[in-house]
Design a protein around this motif. Structure first.
Motif, PDB file in Angstrom:
ATOM      1  N   THR A   1     -47.661 -13.898  38.663  1.00 34.21           N
ATOM      2  CA  THR A   1     -47.321 -14.441  39.976  1.00 34.21           C
ATOM      3  C   THR A   1     -45.911 -15.016  40.030  1.00 34.21           C
ATOM      4  OG1 THR A   1     -48.304 -16.588  39.431  1.00 34.21           O
ATOM      5  CG2 THR A   1     -49.724 -14.966  40.517  1.00 34.21           C
ATOM      6  N   LYS A   2     -45.304 -15.267  38.874  1.00 33.45           N
ATOM      7  CA  LYS A   2     -43.947 -15.817  38.853  1.00 33.45           C
ATOM      8  C   LYS A   2     -42.872 -14.733  38.989  1.00 33.45           C
ATOM      9  CE  LYS A   2     -44.982 -20.183  38.485  1.00 33.45           C
ATOM     10  NZ  LYS A   2     -44.664 -21.147  39.561  1.00 33.45           N
ATOM     11  N   GLY A   3     -43.272 -13.469  38.948  1.00 29.92           N
ATOM     12  CA  GLY A   3     -42.339 -12.389  39.247  1.00 29.92           C
ATOM     13  C   GLY A   3     -41.247 -12.165  38.218  1.00 29.92           C
ATOM     14  N   VAL A   4     -41.490 -12.529  36.967  1.00 32.00           N
ATOM     15  CA  VAL A   4     -40.459 -12.389  35.942  1.00 32.00           C
ATOM     16  C   VAL A   4     -40.095 -10.919  35.728  1.00 32.00           C
ATOM     17  CG1 VAL A   4     -39.783 -13.015  33.599  1.00 32.00           C
ATOM     18  CG2 VAL A   4     -41.388 -14.449  34.838  1.00 32.00           C
ATOM     19  N   ASP A   5     -41.060 -10.026  35.899  1.00 34.30           N
ATOM     20  CA  ASP A   5     -40.774  -8.602  35.724  1.00 34.30           C
ATOM     21  C   ASP A   5     -39.738  -8.114  36.740  1.00 34.30           C
ATOM     22  OD1 ASP A   5     -42.636  -9.050  37.738  1.00 34.30           O
ATOM     23  OD2 ASP A   5     -43.664  -7.146  37.427  1.00 34.30           O
ATOM     24  N   THR A   6     -39.740  -8.688  37.939  1.00 35.88           N
ATOM     25  CA  THR A   6     -38.742  -8.324  38.946  1.00 35.88           C
ATOM     26  C   THR A   6     -37.339  -8.704  38.483  1.00 35.88           C
ATOM     27  OG1 THR A   6     -40.376  -8.666  40.711  1.00 35.88           O
ATOM     28  CG2 THR A   6     -38.058  -8.596  41.367  1.00 35.88           C
ATOM     29  N   LEU A   7     -37.219  -9.878  37.876  1.00 33.35           N
ATOM     30  CA  LEU A   7     -35.925 -10.333  37.363  1.00 33.35           C
ATOM     31  C   LEU A   7     -35.451  -9.428  36.227  1.00 33.35           C
ATOM     32  CD1 LEU A   7     -33.578 -12.299  37.182  1.00 33.35           C
ATOM     33  CD2 LEU A   7     -35.055 -13.863  35.878  1.00 33.35           C
ATOM     34  N   ILE A   8     -36.353  -9.024  35.350  1.00 28.89           N
ATOM     35  CA  ILE A   8     -35.986  -8.142  34.241  1.00 28.89           C
ATOM     36  C   ILE A   8     -35.541  -6.776  34.769  1.00 28.89           C
ATOM     37  CG2 ILE A   8     -36.906  -6.910  32.240  1.00 28.89           C
ATOM     38  CD1 ILE A   8     -38.668  -9.403  31.739  1.00 28.89           C
ATOM     39  N   LYS A   9     -36.234  -6.266  35.785  1.00 33.68           N
ATOM     40  CA  LYS A   9     -35.831  -4.987  36.379  1.00 33.68           C
ATOM     41  C   LYS A   9     -34.458  -5.104  37.043  1.00 33.68           C
ATOM     42  CE  LYS A   9     -40.596  -3.507  37.189  1.00 33.68           C
ATOM     43  NZ  LYS A   9     -41.660  -3.330  38.215  1.00 33.68           N
ATOM     44  N   ALA A  10     -34.169  -6.248  37.649  1.00 29.75           N
ATOM     45  CA  ALA A  10     -32.839  -6.471  38.230  1.00 29.75           C
ATOM     46  C   ALA A  10     -31.774  -6.472  37.135  1.00 29.75           C
ATOM     47  CB  ALA A  10     -32.822  -7.789  39.000  1.00 29.75           C
ATOM     48  N   ALA A  11     -32.128  -7.007  35.962  1.00 31.81           N
ATOM     49  CA  ALA A  11     -31.195  -6.987  34.825  1.00 31.81           C
ATOM     50  C   ALA A  11     -30.848  -5.552  34.450  1.00 31.81           C
ATOM     51  CB  ALA A  11     -31.799  -7.721  33.636  1.00 31.81           C
ATOM     52  N   GLY A  12     -31.830  -4.661  34.516  1.00 35.35           N
ATOM     53  CA  GLY A  12     -31.586  -3.255  34.225  1.00 35.35           C
ATOM     54  C   GLY A  12     -30.599  -2.627  35.192  1.00 35.35           C
TER      55      GLY A  12
END
Length: 378
Positions: A198-209
């Motif tokens: 729910t904290k959306g950390v995967d979205t931040l990692i994808k943005a890093a990509g």
């Protein structure tokens, strides 16, 4: 007033920070405050260091009759006026332990999701004179689920003390950056919170990509741990490898400096699916750091898009990457937004404001006449 703050939470996250700040602030204002917590909880460790009186009860579950009896005896001994509960599973304990007594119940809702076993808990909520929601979004959920009446529901945003956000010196900031493994002149984006879906950390990692080609030196630090046994960090590590951003993303784990660590970031991201409020957002703004947060839950009540930071849609890594790029490209914009964030905290999210509003709720619950200036608003 004689106030008891009640929470059975074992960990120490936003809701518990809120309780600690509220209890400490009320005590500073001359109220008699006692905190009732579970044995072995983080609050049992933290609250005494704030000079607060702490009582420990089992508080095993919402139907724990043994704790009901013990809590009832404690309230009588303290001659309690207000019992303020902070978790839905404590509502039963509060409602039943105050039966036949003059103690008045007040509840705070810190979460957006619907209450579990609502049909069982709803009758006990009738024993509550007032409810507090930490954001308009949380309040709307309580009304939609018929868990509170509009005439007895108040929205009270969290507030920060000025001393709580005293800025660290440059030497301390450099040392903290080095502790994180980040050089002083490297662009740094931070996340602070639990590692969970729910904290959306995967979205931040994808943005890093997306950002890695233009910003090969960029570092993204994740401050926080996963909930034990979930395996979510393993999921994130696999995602990091698949995007080849191992040299960009840093797992810092839990840090005791978490509440002040925003000061080392150039930008802080709150990519949650929906934050009930967003205390970490406030703490970043209080450090003069621009924020990029999702446009759901309580976050838009804090951050105005393009003013103190940027909003983006939950799960939209392309939009997040664009917002981050705008800030990474412009140190001047980062500074401007950071300064506006400081002003926003002072005007709308101060600790005195939070305490004034909460005292107003307590007075209404006790049917004490409001001061001449009238009812405070959050």
């Amino acid at each position: 007033m004689r106030i008891v703050q009640l929470s059975s939470m074992m960990s120490f996250y936003g809701g518990e920070v809120h309780l600690a700040s509220l209890a400490s602030g009320m005590q500073t204002r001359g109220h008699d405050v006692t905190c009732v917590v579970r044995p072995g909880s983080e609050m049992e460790r933290v609250l005494p260091d704030l000079g607060l009186n702490v009582c420990v009860l089992p508080l095993l579950d919402w139907f724990d009759l043994s704790s009901v009896a013990q809590l009832s005896r404690l309230l009588r001994g303290l001659k309690c006026d207000i019992l303020h509960s902070h978790l839905p599973r404590d509502y039963f304990l509060s409602a039943v332990s105050t039966l036949g007594s003059p103690v008045v119940n007040v509840g705070t809702r810190h979460q957006l999701h619907p209450l579990s076993h609502a049909f069982l808990k709803r009758p006990f909520l009738n024993r509550f004179s007032e409810f507090i929601a930490v954001s308009e979004a949380v309040g709307a959920g309580l009304l939609e689920g018929a868990m509170a009446d509009a005439s007895h529901l108040s929205v009270v945003h969290h507030g920060l003390e000025k001393t709580q956000n005293a800025l660290m010196g440059m030497g301390t900031l450099r040392r903290l950056r080095m502790k994180l493994g980040v050089l002083p002149d490297v662009p740094l984006v931070g996340f602070v919170g639990r590692l969970c879906p729910t904290k959306g950390v995967d979205t931040l990692i994808k943005a890093a990509g997306i950002l890695k080609k233009r910003w090969p030196l960029l570092k993204i630090v994740l401050v926080g741990d996963e909930t034990k046994g979930t395996g979510y960090r393993t999921h994130l590590e696999k995602l990091i490898r698949s995007l080849a951003v191992e040299d960009i993303v840093i797992f810092a784990g839990y840090l005791p400096e978490a509440r002040k660590i925003s000061q080392v970031f150039d930008i802080q991201v709150v990519p949650s699916v929906a934050e009930p409020f967003g205390l970490v957002t406030l703490e970043a703004m209080a450090a003069g750091v621009p924020v990029v947060v999702t446009n759901s839950g309580g976050s838009p009540e804090i951050v105005r898009d393009g003013v103190e930071g940027f909003l983006f849609g939950p799960g939209n890594e392309e939009a997040l990457a664009r917002k981050l790029e705008s800030l990474l490209d412009s140190p001047g914009l980062r500074q401007e937004m950071g300064q506006r964030g400081l002003q926003r905290i002072a005007e709308s999210f101060s600790m005195p404001r939070m305490l004034d509003c909460t005292e107003g709720v307590y007075r209404r619950a006790l049917k004490i006449e409001e001061p001449a200036e009238g009812r405070q608003s959050a």
